[in-house]
Design a protein around this motif. Structure first.
Motif, PDB file in Angstrom:
ATOM      1  N   PHE A   1      31.029  27.474 -34.378  1.00 31.00           N
ATOM      2  CA  PHE A   1      31.459  28.554 -32.763  1.00 31.00           C
ATOM      3  C   PHE A   1      30.174  30.147 -33.301  1.00 31.00           C
ATOM      4  N   LEU A   2      31.084  30.816 -34.152  1.00 27.26           N
ATOM      5  CA  LEU A   2      30.312  31.639 -35.492  1.00 27.26           C
ATOM      6  C   LEU A   2      28.833  30.439 -36.014  1.00 27.26           C
TER       7      LEU A   2
ATOM      8  N   LEU B   1      21.576  41.970 -36.305  1.00 27.86           N
ATOM      9  CA  LEU B   1      21.052  42.003 -37.775  1.00 27.86           C
ATOM     10  C   LEU B   1      22.230  41.963 -38.169  1.00 27.86           C
ATOM     11  N   LEU B   2      23.868  42.574 -37.095  1.00 32.24           N
ATOM     12  CA  LEU B   2      25.214  42.606 -37.276  1.00 32.24           C
ATOM     13  C   LEU B   2      26.013  41.632 -37.611  1.00 32.24           C
ATOM     14  N   ALA B   3      24.974  40.144 -36.870  1.00 35.14           N
ATOM     15  CA  ALA B   3      25.273  39.592 -36.802  1.00 35.14           C
ATOM     16  C   ALA B   3      25.119  38.324 -37.891  1.00 35.14           C
ATOM     17  N   LEU B   4      24.309  38.694 -38.767  1.00 36.12           N
ATOM     18  CA  LEU B   4      23.736  37.837 -40.179  1.00 36.12           C
ATOM     19  C   LEU B   4      24.869  37.809 -41.266  1.00 36.12           C
ATOM     20  N   PRO B   5      25.483  38.880 -41.350  1.00 34.63           N
ATOM     21  CA  PRO B   5      26.573  38.341 -42.688  1.00 34.63           C
ATOM     22  C   PRO B   5      27.123  37.337 -42.089  1.00 34.63           C
ATOM     23  N   GLY B   6      28.293  36.780 -41.224  1.00 34.37           N
ATOM     24  CA  GLY B   6      28.476  35.804 -40.698  1.00 34.37           C
ATOM     25  C   GLY B   6      27.932  34.163 -41.121  1.00 34.37           C
ATOM     26  N   ALA B   7      26.733  34.210 -40.363  1.00 35.17           N
ATOM     27  CA  ALA B   7      25.778  32.844 -40.445  1.00 35.17           C
ATOM     28  C   ALA B   7      25.990  32.399 -41.248  1.00 35.17           C
ATOM     29  N   TYR B   8      25.281  34.091 -42.644  1.00 38.54           N
ATOM     30  CA  TYR B   8      25.111  33.447 -44.090  1.00 38.54           C
ATOM     31  C   TYR B   8      26.225  32.950 -44.620  1.00 38.54           C
TER      32      TYR B   8
ATOM     33  N   LEU C   1      26.934  29.704 -43.579  1.00 34.42           N
ATOM     34  CA  LEU C   1      25.926  27.960 -44.012  1.00 34.42           C
ATOM     35  C   LEU C   1      26.335  28.339 -45.874  1.00 34.42           C
ATOM     36  N   THR C   2      26.651  29.733 -46.622  1.00 39.77           N
ATOM     37  CA  THR C   2      26.943  29.141 -48.171  1.00 39.77           C
ATOM     38  C   THR C   2      27.746  29.031 -48.420  1.00 39.77           C
ATOM     39  N   LYS C   3      28.755  28.927 -47.805  1.00 41.29           N
ATOM     40  CA  LYS C   3      30.222  28.291 -47.916  1.00 41.29           C
ATOM     41  C   LYS C   3      30.232  27.198 -48.120  1.00 41.29           C
TER      42      LYS C   3
END
Length: 157
Positions: free
Chosen positions: A90-91, A140-147, A150-152
């Motif tokens: 969902f994130l 721009l506030l939502a980018l850290p969660g998507a990152y 995707l990366t973990k």
């Protein structure tokens, strides 16, 4: 470190904040733009401005999209808080929708910039702040969660 209840709780708080912000600004856009939408010209609440710049533009359809994005973020909060990896989807989907919406608004801003550069009549007094909508800065506030989602890789195992 794998995805567990501690990590999930942190992600759930993050998703809750982002989801609520999207939903709140979506509702505000609808309330500001309702009069224009139904043809009365009288909005339910006055436009919200900071230093002469519309923070919440009158846009009913844009508001509906913001509410949908917020709902996607909020739907996964319960699973995330339990430490279930399925909540991460969902994130990710919320971030994907936010990215699409962000892209549409950036293209609109660029098109308006072209109109201004060529000095078309309707764009003579346009400034880029006129097109700075909540869908842009909320992304721009939502980018850290998507990152993180995707990366973990250890979160997905």
């Amino acid at each position: 470190m794998g995805f567990n209840k501690n990590v999930g709780t942190t992600i759930a708080v993050y998703s809750s904040v982002i989801g609520m912000l999207y939903a709140i600004f979506g509702i505000l856009e609808i309330l500001v733009g309702w009069g224009e939408f139904v043809g009365t010209g009288v909005s339910i609440i006055p436009p919200l401005e900071v230093a002469g710049v519309n923070v919440v533009p009158p846009d009913v359809f844009g508001g509906i999209m913001l509410i949908i994005i917020g709902a996607v973020y909020l739907t996964g909060v319960k699973q995330q808080a339990k430490g279930e990896r399925e909540g991460l989807s969902f994130l990710l989907v919320g971030s994907l929708l936010a990215a699409i919406f962000f892209g549409v608004y950036v293209v609109i801003m660029l098109a308006n910039g072209v109109g201004y550069i060529f000095q078309f009549e309707d764009w003579l007094e346009w400034i880029w702040l006129d097109d700075l909508r909540p869908g842009i800065w909320l992304f721009l506030l939502a980018l850290p969660g998507a990152y993180l989602a995707l990366t973990k890789k250890e979160w997905r195992e």
